[in-house]
Scaffold this active site. Structure first.
Site, PDB file in Angstrom:
ATOM      1  N   TYR A 193       0.843  -1.196   0.000  1.00 20.17           N
ATOM      2  CA  TYR A 193       0.000   0.000   0.000  1.00 20.17           C
ATOM      3  C   TYR A 193       0.882   1.251   0.000  1.00 20.17           C
ATOM      4  O   TYR A 193       0.669   2.176  -0.787  1.00 20.17           O
ATOM      5  CB  TYR A 193      -0.929  -0.003   1.222  1.00 20.17           C
ATOM      6  CG  TYR A 193      -1.873   1.170   1.259  1.00 20.17           C
ATOM      7  CD1 TYR A 193      -3.126   1.101   0.675  1.00 20.17           C
ATOM      8  CD2 TYR A 193      -1.507   2.377   1.854  1.00 20.17           C
ATOM      9  CE1 TYR A 193      -3.997   2.189   0.690  1.00 20.17           C
ATOM     10  CE2 TYR A 193      -2.360   3.463   1.872  1.00 20.17           C
ATOM     11  CZ  TYR A 193      -3.602   3.357   1.285  1.00 20.17           C
ATOM     12  OH  TYR A 193      -4.448   4.443   1.295  1.00 20.17           O
TER      13      TYR A 193
ATOM     14  N   HIS B  98       1.596   4.187  -3.069  1.00 21.05           N
ATOM     15  CA  HIS B  98       1.428   5.630  -2.864  1.00 21.05           C
ATOM     16  C   HIS B  98       2.734   6.389  -3.039  1.00 21.05           C
ATOM     17  O   HIS B  98       2.725   7.542  -3.472  1.00 21.05           O
ATOM     18  CB  HIS B  98       0.778   5.909  -1.509  1.00 21.05           C
ATOM     19  CG  HIS B  98      -0.693   5.703  -1.523  1.00 21.05           C
ATOM     20  ND1 HIS B  98      -1.259   4.447  -1.412  1.00 21.05           N
ATOM     21  CD2 HIS B  98      -1.704   6.572  -1.702  1.00 21.05           C
ATOM     22  CE1 HIS B  98      -2.581   4.572  -1.501  1.00 21.05           C
ATOM     23  NE2 HIS B  98      -2.876   5.840  -1.679  1.00 21.05           N
TER      24      HIS B  98
ATOM     25  N   TYR C   4      -3.301  16.602   1.215  1.00 15.04           N
ATOM     26  CA  TYR C   4      -3.865  15.258   1.326  1.00 15.04           C
ATOM     27  C   TYR C   4      -2.849  14.350   2.004  1.00 15.04           C
ATOM     28  O   TYR C   4      -1.707  14.235   1.552  1.00 15.04           O
ATOM     29  CB  TYR C   4      -4.183  14.746  -0.086  1.00 15.04           C
ATOM     30  CG  TYR C   4      -5.123  13.572  -0.192  1.00 15.04           C
ATOM     31  CD1 TYR C   4      -5.421  12.751   0.880  1.00 15.04           C
ATOM     32  CD2 TYR C   4      -5.714  13.269  -1.409  1.00 15.04           C
ATOM     33  CE1 TYR C   4      -6.286  11.682   0.751  1.00 15.04           C
ATOM     34  CE2 TYR C   4      -6.582  12.197  -1.555  1.00 15.04           C
ATOM     35  CZ  TYR C   4      -6.858  11.410  -0.462  1.00 15.04           C
ATOM     36  OH  TYR C   4      -7.709  10.343  -0.594  1.00 15.04           O
TER      37      TYR C   4
ATOM     38  N   TRP D  94      -7.269   3.912 -10.678  1.00 13.41           N
ATOM     39  CA  TRP D  94      -6.550   3.821  -9.399  1.00 13.41           C
ATOM     40  C   TRP D  94      -7.275   2.885  -8.439  1.00 13.41           C
ATOM     41  O   TRP D  94      -6.647   2.063  -7.770  1.00 13.41           O
ATOM     42  CB  TRP D  94      -6.387   5.210  -8.779  1.00 13.41           C
ATOM     43  CG  TRP D  94      -5.649   5.205  -7.476  1.00 13.41           C
ATOM     44  CD1 TRP D  94      -6.187   5.302  -6.230  1.00 13.41           C
ATOM     45  CD2 TRP D  94      -4.239   5.077  -7.286  1.00 13.41           C
ATOM     46  NE1 TRP D  94      -5.207   5.262  -5.276  1.00 13.41           N
ATOM     47  CE2 TRP D  94      -3.991   5.124  -5.896  1.00 13.41           C
ATOM     48  CE3 TRP D  94      -3.150   4.938  -8.156  1.00 13.41           C
ATOM     49  CZ2 TRP D  94      -2.710   5.026  -5.356  1.00 13.41           C
ATOM     50  CZ3 TRP D  94      -1.872   4.850  -7.603  1.00 13.41           C
ATOM     51  CH2 TRP D  94      -1.670   4.883  -6.230  1.00 13.41           C
ATOM     52  N   TRP D  95      -8.590   3.028  -8.364  1.00 10.49           N
ATOM     53  CA  TRP D  95      -9.353   2.128  -7.492  1.00 10.49           C
ATOM     54  C   TRP D  95      -9.120   0.673  -7.863  1.00 10.49           C
ATOM     55  O   TRP D  95      -8.923  -0.172  -6.991  1.00 10.49           O
ATOM     56  CB  TRP D  95     -10.839   2.448  -7.567  1.00 10.49           C
ATOM     57  CG  TRP D  95     -11.273   3.656  -6.806  1.00 10.49           C
ATOM     58  CD1 TRP D  95     -10.538   4.432  -5.947  1.00 10.49           C
ATOM     59  CD2 TRP D  95     -12.570   4.230  -6.837  1.00 10.49           C
ATOM     60  NE1 TRP D  95     -11.307   5.449  -5.458  1.00 10.49           N
ATOM     61  CE2 TRP D  95     -12.563   5.358  -5.973  1.00 10.49           C
ATOM     62  CE3 TRP D  95     -13.745   3.905  -7.497  1.00 10.49           C
ATOM     63  CZ2 TRP D  95     -13.683   6.146  -5.768  1.00 10.49           C
ATOM     64  CZ3 TRP D  95     -14.856   4.694  -7.287  1.00 10.49           C
ATOM     65  CH2 TRP D  95     -14.822   5.806  -6.429  1.00 10.49           C
TER      66      TRP D  95
END
Length: 104
Positions: free
Chosen positions: A18, A22, A41, A76-77
């Protein structure tokens, strides 16, 4: 500016992946996030619970909601679905949090 906080969950054995994904976030996705009013963000991981805490500042709720239907966001999802809890449409299972305190 609107501050938004939310929680999600990454699979216990996918913490490193993960973070890696990113670290290598797609520039096109970042550009689209900016176009949809996202600033400042951040996502934090609680390794003990695998819970993610997200924080983002947005300009407008309606503009922000449109981000989910963009082609790059949908891609992306799908890319992230193998490493975290998702809904049937690959969107992250996310729970919005109610702001209760802010100090500037």
């Amino acid at each position: 500016m609107i501050r938004k906080g939310f929680v999600m969950k990454v699979y216990e054995d996918q913490h490193e992946e993960y973070e890696k994904r990113h670290d290598e976030i797609w520039p096109d996705l970042v550009e689209e996030l900016h176009k949809h009013g996202a600033r400042n963000y951040s996502i934090f991981l609680d390794k003990e619970t695998s819970q993610l805490f997200g924080y983002v500042e947005i300009e407008d709720e309606e503009l922000w909601k449109k981000m989910s239907s963009t082609e790059i966001n949908q891609k992306w999802w799908s890319y992230m679905a193998p490493v975290m809890e998702t809904n049937r449409d690959d969107s992250p299972v996310a729970k919005d949090l109610k702001p209760v305190f802010h100090m500037a």
